[in-house]
Design an enzyme around this catalytic site. Structure first.
Site, short mmCIF file in Angstrom:
data_model
loop_
_atom_site.label_atom_id
_atom_site.label_comp_id
_atom_site.label_asym_id
_atom_site.label_seq_id
_atom_site.Cartn_x
_atom_site.Cartn_y
_atom_site.Cartn_z
CB CYS A 114 -17.76 -9.48 3.68
SG CYS A 114 -17.36 -7.82 3.14
CG HIS A 259 -20.91 -8.99 6.28
ND1 HIS A 259 -19.98 -8.36 7.07
CD2 HIS A 259 -20.85 -8.38 5.06
CE1 HIS A 259 -19.37 -7.43 6.36
NE2 HIS A 259 -19.87 -7.42 5.13
CG ASN A 289 -18.77 -3.90 5.39
OD1 ASN A 289 -18.17 -4.69 6.09
ND2 ASN A 289 -19.15 -4.17 4.15
N1 ACO Z 1 -22.77 10.15 -1.74
C1 ACO Z 1 -23.59 10.73 -2.64
N2 ACO Z 1 -23.84 10.23 -3.85
C2 ACO Z 1 -23.24 9.06 -4.16
C3 ACO Z 1 -22.38 8.40 -3.29
C4 ACO Z 1 -22.14 9.00 -2.04
N3 ACO Z 1 -21.35 8.42 -1.11
N4 ACO Z 1 -21.94 7.28 -3.89
C5 ACO Z 1 -22.50 7.22 -5.10
N5 ACO Z 1 -23.29 8.32 -5.27
C6 ACO Z 1 -24.10 8.68 -6.41
C7 ACO Z 1 -23.73 7.94 -7.66
O1 ACO Z 1 -22.63 8.57 -8.31
C8 ACO Z 1 -25.01 8.01 -8.47
O2 ACO Z 1 -25.06 9.26 -9.07
P1 ACO Z 1 -25.67 9.41 -10.58
O3 ACO Z 1 -27.08 8.89 -10.46
O4 ACO Z 1 -25.56 10.86 -10.82
O5 ACO Z 1 -24.81 8.55 -11.44
C9 ACO Z 1 -26.10 7.98 -7.41
O6 ACO Z 1 -25.44 8.32 -6.15
C10 ACO Z 1 -26.75 6.64 -7.25
O7 ACO Z 1 -25.74 5.68 -7.23
P2 ACO Z 1 -26.07 4.16 -7.20
O8 ACO Z 1 -24.80 3.38 -7.21
O9 ACO Z 1 -27.10 3.86 -8.21
O10 ACO Z 1 -26.75 4.06 -5.77
P3 ACO Z 1 -27.35 2.81 -5.09
O11 ACO Z 1 -28.76 3.12 -4.72
O12 ACO Z 1 -27.08 1.55 -5.84
O13 ACO Z 1 -26.54 2.75 -3.75
C11 ACO Z 1 -24.71 1.56 -2.71
C12 ACO Z 1 -25.13 2.59 -3.77
C13 ACO Z 1 -25.11 2.10 -1.34
C14 ACO Z 1 -23.21 1.34 -2.76
C15 ACO Z 1 -25.49 0.28 -3.02
O14 ACO Z 1 -25.31 -0.13 -4.33
C16 ACO Z 1 -25.09 -0.83 -2.10
O15 ACO Z 1 -25.32 -0.78 -0.91
N6 ACO Z 1 -24.52 -1.90 -2.65
C17 ACO Z 1 -24.10 -3.00 -1.84
C18 ACO Z 1 -22.70 -2.87 -1.69
C19 ACO Z 1 -22.22 -3.17 -0.32
O16 ACO Z 1 -22.91 -3.20 0.66
N7 ACO Z 1 -20.96 -3.39 -0.28
C20 ACO Z 1 -20.34 -3.64 0.96
C21 ACO Z 1 -19.18 -4.45 0.75
S1 ACO Z 1 -19.62 -6.01 0.19
C22 ACO Z 1 -20.28 -6.71 1.41
O17 ACO Z 1 -19.93 -6.45 2.53
C23 ACO Z 1 -21.40 -7.57 1.10
#
Ligand code: ACO
Length: 332
Positions: A114, A259, A289
């Site tokens: 990224c 980004h 992304n």
């Molecule tokens: N749809 C539905 N439910 C989902 C999904 C989905 N696509 N993905 C995960 N879940 C579930 C999980 O299994 C979890 O279930 P559980 O509570 O029964 O275990 C629940 O949703 C919550 O999951 P979390 O991981 O706690 O959710 P969070 O609020 O942290 O959001 C996310 C997840 C969106 C990935 C977040 O952590 C995030 O945005 N992180 C940043 C990562 C990012 O942006 N990466 C991009 C690449 S890196 C970069 O470009 C910087």
């Protein structure tokens, strides 16, 4: 004194639009979950036949056209991607004949995920200021859709990414007041496994085996919360660093592009910096992304919409796998 300016921008995304509802037919997810957590509504995926250099070709042609240059003018290619057409050689070598760039022109591949665009800009700027190159074609291109796990196992990652390419043409100018005023790049490899694609790789012999595939180790995996927390912290730090180096303040900025990782991350970064919404541009809602392509894609939309005028102060910031992060400050 030589400075680097952006003389052309261009982008290209595949035609096929994939909505959150489309993804919910492949895995247990919903438009509501994806929108709330990420801001993403849709992304573009290839039809399965296009590769990164196909997308990059069109983006580069558009950037060259805006700059009034031809492929023959390009004297350095910098190609940033985490989804190369092939493991080796780098995609920079494949784009060269595809675009009709003169054989012999150097092609540098950047593998900083990224942050690839900011890393590429940092290097391109340094080489231009040394007087070594006059037309540096910097492109970020990704085809994520060919390598995501669209089952429930990979849903946290698969809903985030989209395919696309975007390019800029960098050139020198003898004008101290314009162009790239400062750029910084950083990394912290202690967190390399927080967001990574493990196999194939020479950690094992053979580089990939049936067990890796069965365990999904050939798909990207992520510690989402850790990535989230670090992105929101590191991007503002890098922005403050480039502002300080150039003797500028947040209030002086006309446009900020982070980004496009996740709308909540972008909003959090803008909030920490105290930037009002009218100075921030986001388009992740429509593209997801696109990793190395995301910053130049947003920049190109701003340029073509007439959002930038000469003299504007523009800041670009990135954070991604590695961890890697950085920022650049430009006087348009
Ligand atoms: N749809 C539905 N439910 C989902 C999904 C989905 N696509 N993905 C995960 N879940 C579930 C999980 O299994 C979890 O279930 P559980 O509570 O029964 O275990 C629940 O949703 C919550 O999951 P979390 O991981 O706690 O959710 P969070 O609020 O942290 O959001 C996310 C997840 C969106 C990935 C977040 O952590 C995030 O945005 N992180 C940043 C990562 C990012 O942006 N990466 C991009 C690449 S890196 C970069 O470009 C910087």
């Amino acid at each position: 004194m030589l400075r680097t300016i952006i003389v052309g921008t261009g982008h290209h995304v595949p035609e096929r639009v994939v909505t959150n509802n489309d993804l919910s037919k492949l895995m247990t997810t919903s438009d509501e979950w994806i929108t709330q957590r990420t801001g993403i509504k849709e992304r573009h995926f290839t039809d399965g036949t296009e590769c990164g250099t196909d997308l990059a070709k069109v983006a580069c042609e558009r950037a060259l056209q805006m700059a009034g240059r031809t492929p023959a003018d390009v004297d350095l290619i910098i190609y940033a991607t985490l989804s190369p057409d092939h493991e080796f050689p780098g995609s920079g070598c494949f784009i060269q004949p595809k675009l009709g760039i003169t054989p012999g022109t150097p092609a540098l591949d950047v593998r900083n995920q990224c942050s690839g665009f900011i890393y590429g800009l940092h290097v391109g700027d340094a080489l231009i200021r040394q007087g070594l190159y006059k037309n540096v074609l910097l492109v970020g291109a990704e085809v994520h859709s060919h390598g995501l796990d669209f089952s429930d196992r990979g849903r946290d990652v698969a809903v985030l990414f989209g395919d696309g390419a975007a390019a800029v043409l960098l050139s020198p100018v003898e004008d101290d007041s314009r162009g790239v005023l400062a750029s910084v790049i950083h990394s912290d490899g202690r967190s390399a496994r927080d967001l990574w694609l493990e196999a194939p790789g020479c950690f094992g012999k053979p580089r990939v085996n049936l067990q890796h595939v069965e365990e999904g180790r050939h798909f990207p995996r992520m510690e989402g919360r850790k990535v989230f927390v670090n992105a929101i912290q590191k991007m503002p730090e890098a922005v403050q660093e480039v502002l300080a180096r150039a003797g500028q303040k947040v209030e002086d900025l006309s446009l900020f592009i982070a980004h496009q990782a996740n709308l909540r991350i972008c909003d959090g970064v803008a909030q920490r910096l105290g930037l009002p919404p009218d100075k921030v541009y986001n388009n992740i809602q429509r593209y997801g992304n696109t990793t190395a392509a995301s910053i130049p894609l947003a920049l190109d939309e701003c340029v073509r919409a007439g959002r930038l005028k000469q003299g504007d102060l523009v800041c670009l910031a990135a954070f991604g796998a590695g961890y890697t992060w950085g920022a650049a400050l430009l006087r348009w």
